[in-house]
Design an enzyme around this catalytic site. Structure first.
Site, short mmCIF file in Angstrom:
data_model
loop_
_atom_site.label_atom_id
_atom_site.label_comp_id
_atom_site.label_asym_id
_atom_site.label_seq_id
_atom_site.Cartn_x
_atom_site.Cartn_y
_atom_site.Cartn_z
N HIS A 88 -12.61 20.12 -34.84
CA HIS A 88 -12.56 19.06 -33.83
C HIS A 88 -11.23 19.06 -33.09
O HIS A 88 -11.19 18.74 -31.92
CB HIS A 88 -12.90 17.68 -34.41
CG HIS A 88 -11.94 17.11 -35.37
ND1 HIS A 88 -12.01 17.34 -36.73
CD2 HIS A 88 -10.90 16.28 -35.18
CE1 HIS A 88 -11.05 16.68 -37.33
NE2 HIS A 88 -10.35 16.03 -36.41
N CYS A 173 -41.53 7.74 -23.51
CA CYS A 173 -42.28 6.74 -24.26
C CYS A 173 -43.27 5.98 -23.38
O CYS A 173 -44.08 5.19 -23.88
CB CYS A 173 -41.34 5.75 -24.95
SG CYS A 173 -40.43 4.69 -23.81
#
Length: 186
Positions: A88, A173
């Site tokens: 990171h 959806c």
């Protein structure tokens, strides 16, 4: 990428090879990751790497991503001892700009709260605030319109991050007037 308040150009990246780190989270809008990466790679002098959450992997085929793709397992496999690289940190050093697209409700909440329990949120928490970080919220309208979402977006803007606003369209959806991110403009 356009913003209602201003237009972000890659002016900060001119006259050098630009390194763009794309963060992708578990919104159905992650289906567009291959398209997003392909479009970014068309920009002259741009190099791209991707950081993905585990939930985002459900929505795209990793074989369609022609750049380095990093996930949580990569961070833990790299680091064995004190002098080993920390992924990171290496990614935040490499990148000139970070684009989190899509930014789902879960990761929005994590970043706004300072939680860093995966590779993507660790990169964001360690981000060099002198470099641009753009985020594209993408979630169902009911989630987007919950009052906590506005508070969390304000929090991110307070960190100096730049929002690429949602657009309205029909979602997978079936909901109408729902909000998703990084639709192609123009």
């Amino acid at each position: 990428f356009e913003n209602n308040d201003s237009c972000f150009t890659f002016a900060c990246l001119q006259n050098k090879n630009a390194h763009i780190l794309v963060g992708v989270t578990g919104s159905v809008a992650a289906l567009k990751l291959p398209l997003l990466v392909a479009e970014l790679l068309k920009l002259p002098g741009v190099e791209v790497q991707v950081v993905t959450t585990e939930n985002a992997k459900h929505f795209y085929n990793a074989g369609e991503i022609p750049v380095a793709l990093h996930s949580d397992a990569d961070e833990w496999q790299m680091w064995k001892g004190r002098t080993d690289p920390v992924l990171h940190i290496d990614l935040r050093r490499w990148a000139d700009l970070m684009l989190v697209a899509p930014l789902d409700a879960n990761t929005l909440a994590k970043i706004a709260s300072g939680l860093c329990d995966n590779l993507l949120t660790c990169v964001v928490r360690a981000w060099d605030l002198s470099k641009p970080l753009l985020f594209c919220p993408a979630m169902n309208t009911a989630m987007w319109e919950h009052p906590i979402s506005a508070q969390q977006v304000r929090q991110l803007k307070g960190f100096g991050y730049l929002e690429i606003p949602c657009i309205v369209k029909k979602l997978v959806c079936g909901d109408e007037a729902s909000h998703v991110a990084f639709q192609r403009h123009g």
